[in-house]
Design an enzyme around this catalytic site. Structure first.
Site: not given
Length: 389
Positions: A73, A95, A102, A167
């Site tokens: 970020k 994610f 974004r 998983d």
């Protein structure tokens, strides 16, 4: 085999790191991008216990990779990320869907920057749909997919499997998809978006029972412990006089011979399904009368399909497991000797091992940026700004 392939890994938990490690084991240069403080798996372990402060959960999925720390970020990180991805071969991320979009790192943006990039997204349910915002975690998917309801005795609670099988299967499918995309790129020159998710993996694990169910066969859990809703007896775990054995797919004629019990021979083949609980119960009654070792010797002679039910201590010492060279170890400066599972596949009889142990947090930040052409001064400035560490 993947030497020369560069993978940028934005992964955490188990599915993503395990898929990245498969590629790293095969020789890819996997660069793990971590936040300040490190990826989740550095700071978590299922039993809540660490080895001299080190997480065994991190150790299981991050060997042979390099670590850099980037604040995704931070305004100054965008250029570094673009440089990192401009000539990368693979991006793999786990994610929640939409997170990288974004941050300006979605497939369309990066495909324009690097048309050869294979972009792999690993998620819980897929990148769209009614469950896209739900938390995706192994046991939740075992429940949702029918796997837990298919396991256990009739009349008892659904039983999840005692390992994160969803998983790990999703990780393998993700790595498979990436390898297929890299192979396709050799013909087309174009990277594609690869998606693997826990829901698809959980369904894929049940390819046989779900095919029966899709075609109108009604599943029936067994009161006598038959381990599949669609299999005849005997099929599952049986108590011996001093332990347990697993028996699989044996005809009633063979059972009559092995147990010296002509009752089994009275069951017509057409009646084996209807009589499966009765057959299983009678097998159980025979098996509990003798020790595990006695049955192992007898079943071996009779060429029965069977296996001992081993705990992890027995598995770790099992002669075939050891013959297959299933484990590896490395020396950690603080935790000492750490043992892990090896890559599961052999190549010309060799299982890839540990070239480098799991990295310290940000251990290769300077090394990676220097490789991208950044000067020491520029790297120092980025670290000082907290964009990197």
């Amino acid at each position: 085999m993947l030497s020369g392939i560069r993978v940028i890994s934005f992964t955490h938990f188990l599915q993503g790191p395990s898929a990245s490690q498969i590629l790293a084991d095969l020789g890819a240069d996997v660069i793990k991008v971590e936040p300040h403080g490190g990826a989740f798996e550095r700071n978590w372990t299922a039993p809540g216990r660490f080895i001299e402060g080190e997480s065994p959960f991190f150790a299981l999925g991050n060997r042979n990779v390099r670590s850099i720390v980037i604040d995704l970020k931070h305004e100054q990180s965008a250029e570094v990320l673009r440089d990192l991805l401009a000539d990368a071969d693979v991006l793999i991320e786990s994610f929640r869907p939409g997170t990288l979009d974004r941050l300006g790192l979605g497939f369309d943006v990066l495909h324009e920057l690097n048309p050869r990039l294979v972009y792999a997204s690993l998620s819980g349910y897929g990148t769209s749909g009614p469950y896209v915002d739900r938390p995706g975690q192994d046991v939740l998917l075992q429940a949702l997919s029918g796997l837990a309801a298919a396991t256990g005795r009739a009349g008892q609670d659904p039983t999840p499997v005692g390992a994160c099988v969803v998983d790990q299967h999703a990780a393998v499918l993700g790595a498979l998809g990436i390898l297929a995309a890299l192979h396709g790129r050799e013909r087309t020159g174009r990277g594609v978006k690869v998606e693997s998710n826990l829901l698809n993996a959980a369904l894929d694990l049940q390819i046989e029972p779900l095919t029966y169910a899709l075609n109108g066969f009604e599943p029936e859990r067994s009161a006598e412990g038959i381990s599949s809703a669609f299999y005849k007896a005997p099929y599952g775990v049986f108590a011996t006089a001093d332990g347990h054995l697993c028996i699989s797919l044996t005809t009633t004629a063979a059972l009559a011979r092995v147990f010296d019990d002509e009752w089994f021979a009275t069951i017509a083949p057409a009646d084996e399904w209807e009589q499966r609980d009765t057959i299983n119960a009678r097998v159980a009654d025979h098996v509990r009368r003798r020790s595990t070792a006695e049955w192992e010797a007898h079943f071996t002679t009779e060429k029965m399909w069977f296996a001992p039910v081993q705990d992890y201590d027995a598995v770790i010492a099992d002669p075939q497991v050891l013959h297959n060279d299933s484990f590896d170890e490395y020396q950690h400066p603080r935790a000492g000797t750490l043992r892990v599972l090896k890559h599961a596949v052999t190549y010309d009889g060799v299982r890839p091992g540990i070239r480098t142990p799991p990295p310290e947090l940000g251990e290769q930040t300077r090394e990676v940026l220097a490789g991208l052409g950044y000067s020491d001064h520029a790297i120092d400035a980025l670290i000082e700004s907290k964009a990197l560490a």
